[in-house]
Motif scaffolding. Structure first.
Motif, PDB file in Angstrom:
ATOM      1  N   VAL A 155       5.737   8.533  -5.321  1.00 24.70           N
ATOM      2  CA  VAL A 155       5.818   7.103  -5.594  1.00 24.70           C
ATOM      3  C   VAL A 155       6.190   6.824  -7.057  1.00 24.70           C
ATOM      4  CG1 VAL A 155       4.439   4.983  -5.706  1.00 24.70           C
ATOM      5  CG2 VAL A 155       4.169   6.528  -3.763  1.00 24.70           C
ATOM      6  N   THR A 156       5.726   7.672  -7.971  1.00 26.22           N
ATOM      7  CA  THR A 156       5.852   7.411  -9.408  1.00 26.22           C
ATOM      8  C   THR A 156       7.256   7.036  -9.879  1.00 26.22           C
ATOM      9  OG1 THR A 156       3.898   8.733  -9.890  1.00 26.22           O
ATOM     10  CG2 THR A 156       5.426   8.384 -11.707  1.00 26.22           C
ATOM     11  N   PRO A 157       8.315   7.754  -9.506  1.00 26.75           N
ATOM     12  CA  PRO A 157       9.642   7.351  -9.990  1.00 26.75           C
ATOM     13  C   PRO A 157      10.054   5.956  -9.500  1.00 26.75           C
ATOM     14  CG  PRO A 157       9.749   9.499  -8.905  1.00 26.75           C
ATOM     15  CD  PRO A 157       8.374   8.961  -8.712  1.00 26.75           C
ATOM     16  N   HIS A 158       9.660   5.605  -8.293  1.00 25.33           N
ATOM     17  CA  HIS A 158       9.997   4.295  -7.734  1.00 25.33           C
ATOM     18  C   HIS A 158       9.149   3.205  -8.377  1.00 25.33           C
ATOM     19  CE1 HIS A 158      12.397   6.550  -4.967  1.00 25.33           C
ATOM     20  NE2 HIS A 158      11.336   7.229  -4.601  1.00 25.33           N
ATOM     21  N   LEU A 159       7.924   3.561  -8.745  1.00 21.57           N
ATOM     22  CA  LEU A 159       7.069   2.623  -9.457  1.00 21.57           C
ATOM     23  C   LEU A 159       7.664   2.293 -10.829  1.00 21.57           C
ATOM     24  CD1 LEU A 159       4.498   0.976  -9.640  1.00 21.57           C
ATOM     25  CD2 LEU A 159       3.298   3.062 -10.340  1.00 21.57           C
ATOM     26  N   ARG A 160       8.166   3.299 -11.510  1.00 17.87           N
ATOM     27  CA  ARG A 160       8.833   3.055 -12.801  1.00 17.87           C
ATOM     28  C   ARG A 160      10.044   2.134 -12.629  1.00 17.87           C
ATOM     29  NH1 ARG A 160       8.223   9.099 -13.998  1.00 17.87           N
ATOM     30  NH2 ARG A 160       6.194   9.159 -15.026  1.00 17.87           N
ATOM     31  N   ALA A 161      10.820   2.375 -11.579  1.00 17.56           N
ATOM     32  CA  ALA A 161      11.996   1.527 -11.309  1.00 17.56           C
ATOM     33  C   ALA A 161      11.549   0.098 -10.977  1.00 17.56           C
ATOM     34  CB  ALA A 161      12.817   2.116 -10.169  1.00 17.56           C
ATOM     35  N   HIS A 162      10.460  -0.031 -10.242  1.00 20.10           N
ATOM     36  CA  HIS A 162       9.918  -1.352  -9.914  1.00 20.10           C
ATOM     37  C   HIS A 162       9.529  -2.100 -11.190  1.00 20.10           C
ATOM     38  CE1 HIS A 162       7.215  -4.400  -8.212  1.00 20.10           C
ATOM     39  NE2 HIS A 162       6.321  -3.986  -9.101  1.00 20.10           N
ATOM     40  N   GLY A 211     -12.535  -0.142 -11.197  1.00 20.07           N
ATOM     41  CA  GLY A 211     -11.350  -0.383 -12.009  1.00 20.07           C
ATOM     42  C   GLY A 211     -10.268   0.666 -11.850  1.00 20.07           C
ATOM     43  N   ARG A 212     -10.401   1.543 -10.850  1.00 24.04           N
ATOM     44  CA  ARG A 212      -9.412   2.593 -10.614  1.00 24.04           C
ATOM     45  C   ARG A 212      -8.331   2.087  -9.660  1.00 24.04           C
ATOM     46  NH1 ARG A 212     -14.530   4.828 -10.413  1.00 24.04           N
ATOM     47  NH2 ARG A 212     -14.562   4.440  -8.195  1.00 24.04           N
ATOM     48  N   PRO A 213      -7.063   2.400  -9.958  1.00 19.96           N
ATOM     49  CA  PRO A 213      -5.992   2.000  -9.034  1.00 19.96           C
ATOM     50  C   PRO A 213      -6.303   2.481  -7.624  1.00 19.96           C
ATOM     51  CG  PRO A 213      -5.065   2.889 -11.043  1.00 19.96           C
ATOM     52  CD  PRO A 213      -6.559   3.146 -11.100  1.00 19.96           C
ATOM     53  N   VAL A 257       0.867  -1.172   0.000  1.00 21.02           N
ATOM     54  CA  VAL A 257       0.000   0.000   0.000  1.00 21.02           C
ATOM     55  C   VAL A 257       0.905   1.224   0.000  1.00 21.02           C
ATOM     56  CG1 VAL A 257      -1.762   1.272   1.295  1.00 21.02           C
ATOM     57  CG2 VAL A 257      -1.798  -1.236   1.262  1.00 21.02           C
ATOM     58  N   PHE A 258       0.604   2.172  -0.878  1.00 23.32           N
ATOM     59  CA  PHE A 258       1.392   3.402  -0.921  1.00 23.32           C
ATOM     60  C   PHE A 258       1.240   4.155   0.402  1.00 23.32           C
ATOM     61  CE2 PHE A 258       0.487   3.797  -5.778  1.00 23.32           C
ATOM     62  CZ  PHE A 258       1.271   2.696  -6.020  1.00 23.32           C
ATOM     63  N   CYS A 259       2.352   4.636   0.926  1.00 30.33           N
ATOM     64  CA  CYS A 259       2.306   5.443   2.151  1.00 30.33           C
ATOM     65  C   CYS A 259       2.875   6.839   1.901  1.00 30.33           C
ATOM     66  CB  CYS A 259       3.006   4.732   3.303  1.00 30.33           C
ATOM     67  SG  CYS A 259       4.761   4.409   3.055  1.00 30.33           S
ATOM     68  N   GLN A 260       3.086   7.161   0.632  1.00 31.02           N
ATOM     69  CA  GLN A 260       3.550   8.480   0.212  1.00 31.02           C
ATOM     70  C   GLN A 260       2.615   8.969  -0.894  1.00 31.02           C
ATOM     71  OE1 GLN A 260       6.173  10.130   1.573  1.00 31.02           O
ATOM     72  NE2 GLN A 260       6.516   8.427   2.967  1.00 31.02           N
ATOM     73  N   PRO A 261       2.579  10.276  -1.138  1.00 32.70           N
ATOM     74  CA  PRO A 261       1.746  10.788  -2.236  1.00 32.70           C
ATOM     75  C   PRO A 261       2.178  10.200  -3.576  1.00 32.70           C
ATOM     76  CG  PRO A 261       2.511  12.587  -0.843  1.00 32.70           C
ATOM     77  CD  PRO A 261       3.246  11.348  -0.395  1.00 32.70           C
ATOM     78  N   ARG A 262       1.209  10.044  -4.464  1.00 29.38           N
ATOM     79  CA  ARG A 262       1.441   9.415  -5.772  1.00 29.38           C
ATOM     80  C   ARG A 262       2.635  10.028  -6.508  1.00 29.38           C
ATOM     81  NH1 ARG A 262      -0.257   4.902  -8.552  1.00 29.38           N
ATOM     82  NH2 ARG A 262      -0.111   5.256 -10.785  1.00 29.38           N
ATOM     83  N   SER A 266      12.628   2.250  -1.509  1.00 27.69           N
ATOM     84  CA  SER A 266      12.315   3.680  -1.436  1.00 27.69           C
ATOM     85  C   SER A 266      11.578   4.054  -0.157  1.00 27.69           C
ATOM     86  CB  SER A 266      11.455   4.088  -2.637  1.00 27.69           C
ATOM     87  OG  SER A 266      10.147   3.544  -2.508  1.00 27.69           O
ATOM     88  N   GLY A 267      10.961   3.083   0.499  1.00 27.95           N
ATOM     89  CA  GLY A 267      10.183   3.380   1.696  1.00 27.95           C
ATOM     90  C   GLY A 267       8.832   4.006   1.389  1.00 27.95           C
ATOM     91  N   CYS A 268       8.386   3.923   0.147  1.00 30.63           N
ATOM     92  CA  CYS A 268       7.118   4.581  -0.211  1.00 30.63           C
ATOM     93  C   CYS A 268       5.918   3.641  -0.108  1.00 30.63           C
ATOM     94  CB  CYS A 268       7.202   5.215  -1.593  1.00 30.63           C
ATOM     95  SG  CYS A 268       7.463   4.068  -2.935  1.00 30.63           S
ATOM     96  N   VAL A 269       6.125   2.424   0.391  1.00 32.36           N
ATOM     97  CA  VAL A 269       5.020   1.486   0.587  1.00 32.36           C
ATOM     98  C   VAL A 269       5.164   0.775   1.927  1.00 32.36           C
ATOM     99  CG1 VAL A 269       4.635   1.024  -1.874  1.00 32.36           C
ATOM    100  CG2 VAL A 269       6.223  -0.416  -0.601  1.00 32.36           C
ATOM    101  N   THR A 270       4.040   0.391   2.470  1.00 29.17           N
ATOM    102  CA  THR A 270       4.034  -0.606   3.530  1.00 29.17           C
ATOM    103  C   THR A 270       3.719  -1.910   2.819  1.00 29.17           C
ATOM    104  OG1 THR A 270       1.688  -0.242   4.019  1.00 29.17           O
ATOM    105  CG2 THR A 270       3.286   1.009   5.318  1.00 29.17           C
ATOM    106  N   TRP A 271       4.255  -3.012   3.313  1.00 24.65           N
ATOM    107  CA  TRP A 271       4.115  -4.252   2.567  1.00 24.65           C
ATOM    108  C   TRP A 271       3.978  -5.444   3.492  1.00 24.65           C
ATOM    109  CZ3 TRP A 271       8.158  -7.855   2.960  1.00 24.65           C
ATOM    110  CH2 TRP A 271       9.315  -7.381   3.584  1.00 24.65           C
TER     111      TRP A 271
END
Length: 98
Positions: A17-24, A48-50, A9-14, A78-83
């Motif tokens: 998160v976006t640059p880390h999502l691209r890296a993921h 159907g929305r993220p 779950v994202f724990c930072q604003p979108r 990145s620390g931008c999610v809890t998992w």
């Protein structure tokens, strides 16, 4: 090999998160190109929305190897999610990650 599921779950604003999502996504693509059984995607709401999180399913030798694997994920680094990491034992059917 055993199956594992990582939910996050994202724990930072979108926008953070976006640059880390691209890296993921690049990381997962690289793993798949090497033949790893891994698939990653977004969790969505009823419309159907993220919904601010994701799920990854993959194989590893055991829980320790699965944890070591997900700790390499750019989203976690990145620390931008809890998992959460859980093993998964299919009881009916099986999946194929294409």
């Amino acid at each position: 090999m055993a199956w594992f599921i990582k939910t996050e779950v994202f724990c930072q604003p979108r926008e953070l998160v976006t640059p880390h999502l691209r890296a993921h996504l690049a990381w997962v693509s690289e793993l798949r190109s090497r033949g790893e059984l891994v698939s990653s995607g977004y969790l969505v709401d009823a419309g159907g929305r993220p919904g601010g999180g994701g799920l990854m399913i993959f194989q590893a030798e055991d829980h320790a190897a699965a944890e070591a694997f997900v700790l390499q994920d750019p989203m976690i680094l990145s620390g931008c999610v809890t998992w959460q990491l859980q093993g998964w034992i299919p009881s009916v059917g099986d999946i194929r990650i294409a």
